[in-house]
Enzyme design. Structure first.
Site, short mmCIF file in Angstrom:
data_model
loop_
_atom_site.label_atom_id
_atom_site.label_comp_id
_atom_site.label_asym_id
_atom_site.label_seq_id
_atom_site.Cartn_x
_atom_site.Cartn_y
_atom_site.Cartn_z
N ASN A 102 0.83 -1.21 0.00
CA ASN A 102 0.00 0.00 0.00
C ASN A 102 0.86 1.26 0.00
O ASN A 102 0.42 2.33 0.43
CB ASN A 102 -0.98 0.04 1.18
CG ASN A 102 -2.09 1.07 0.98
OD1 ASN A 102 -2.66 1.18 -0.10
ND2 ASN A 102 -2.39 1.83 2.01
N TRP A 103 2.08 1.17 -0.50
CA TRP A 103 2.96 2.33 -0.63
C TRP A 103 2.32 3.36 -1.55
O TRP A 103 1.69 2.98 -2.52
CB TRP A 103 4.31 1.87 -1.18
CG TRP A 103 5.32 2.97 -1.27
CD1 TRP A 103 6.19 3.37 -0.31
CD2 TRP A 103 5.57 3.81 -2.41
NE1 TRP A 103 6.96 4.41 -0.77
CE2 TRP A 103 6.59 4.70 -2.05
CE3 TRP A 103 5.01 3.91 -3.69
CZ2 TRP A 103 7.09 5.67 -2.92
CZ3 TRP A 103 5.48 4.87 -4.56
CH2 TRP A 103 6.51 5.74 -4.18
#
Length: 274
Positions: free
Chosen positions: A226-227
């Site tokens: 989820n960067w």
């Protein structure tokens, strides 16, 4: 030190670039997060493949993700945001660029809503794409029949996003298990902070649900960074993300299945020899 086996895939991250205007529906406006920035994360964790997901910031304009994902060549796939009026030419273009799914974010900031879910699924089904769904998982029992009727596979993100996390024997979690039992649903293990901030960085209330999913459906799970953790004031560090992944997936065989084999199957990457 790296965490992951050869061929490991990050199945959910976003690019942000101020050259591209935010959509009128946007509620999150993160700073730029570039391809070079992500390459540092990729190298530190030992990732080799990536699924670039259209963030809510850009609404229906997928241009930013398409441009920056192209720099990763065949190691990248995409999940785009479209409505039912999307042209066949655009679908062809997205497919050729590596798109394999259409995203629905059913929380504030999402560009399209429940009324578009079935029509979009009908458009993408002939291409073998999936619906990627993010919603408050506690509402899954109310939406279950609609989801079961879709003609496409479903990818539920992140971990069901139960806000707050329920007990493993709750009706909401049972609804997620029902979807998994069809063999047409996948769940991404990622972003526990989207469900709760309690107990960071270990997130015990989320972890007990992850443990149940890993024990029962390892063949239907994916993993993601989820960067760049949009909207988070104090995001997980690389070290914390690595440690949490080891806690969730404590064996090499689990990490191989969930980080390599499962995404290769779903997104159409070449299989990685054992």
């Amino acid at each position: 030190m790296t965490t992951f086996p050869n061929g490991a895939c990050d199945t959910h991250m976003h690019f942000y670039d101020s050259r591209y205007p935010a959509a009128s529906t946007a509620t999150i406006f993160p700073p730029d997060a570039t391809a070079d920035d992500y390459r540092h994360v990729r190298a530190e964790l030992g990732l080799e493949r990536v699924v670039v997901v259209q963030p809510t910031t850009y609404g229906l304009d997928n241009s930013c993700q398409l441009e920056l994902a192209a720099g990763f060549g065949d190691a990248a796939r995409l999940v785009v945001v479209i409505d039912a009026d999307v042209s066949d030419a655009d679908l062809d273009r997205y497919d050729a660029a590596g798109a394999r799914g259409a995203r629905f974010q059913m929380l504030p900031g999402g560009a399209i809503g429940w009324e578009s879910l079935a029509p979009v699924a009908e458009r993408i089904s002939p291409r073998g794409w999936h619906i990627q769904l993010q919603m408050d998982g506690n509402l899954l029992p109310d939406r279950l029949d609609r989801l079961l009727a879709l003609p496409t596979p479903i990818v539920v993100d992140p971990g069901g996003r139960f806000m707050p996390p329920p007990a493993p024997d709750s009706p909401a979690f049972a609804a997620l298990l029902t979807l998994l039992e069809t063999g047409r649903c996948w769940v991404k293990l990622s972003a526990p902070y989207e469900s709760t901030h309690e107990g960071a960085p270990h997130y015990p209330a989320v972890t007990r649900l992850v443990d149940e999913l890993v024990a029962r459906f390892p063949e239907r799970l994916l993993w993601a960074t989820n960067w760049p953790h949009p909207g988070q004031v104090d995001p997980l560090t690389i070290g914390q993300l690595r440690d949490l992944t080891h806690a969730w997936l404590p064996t090499e065989s689990l990490r191989r299945r969930i980080l390599v084999d499962n995404p290769a199957h779903l997104y159409g990457f070449e299989p990685v020899p054992a």
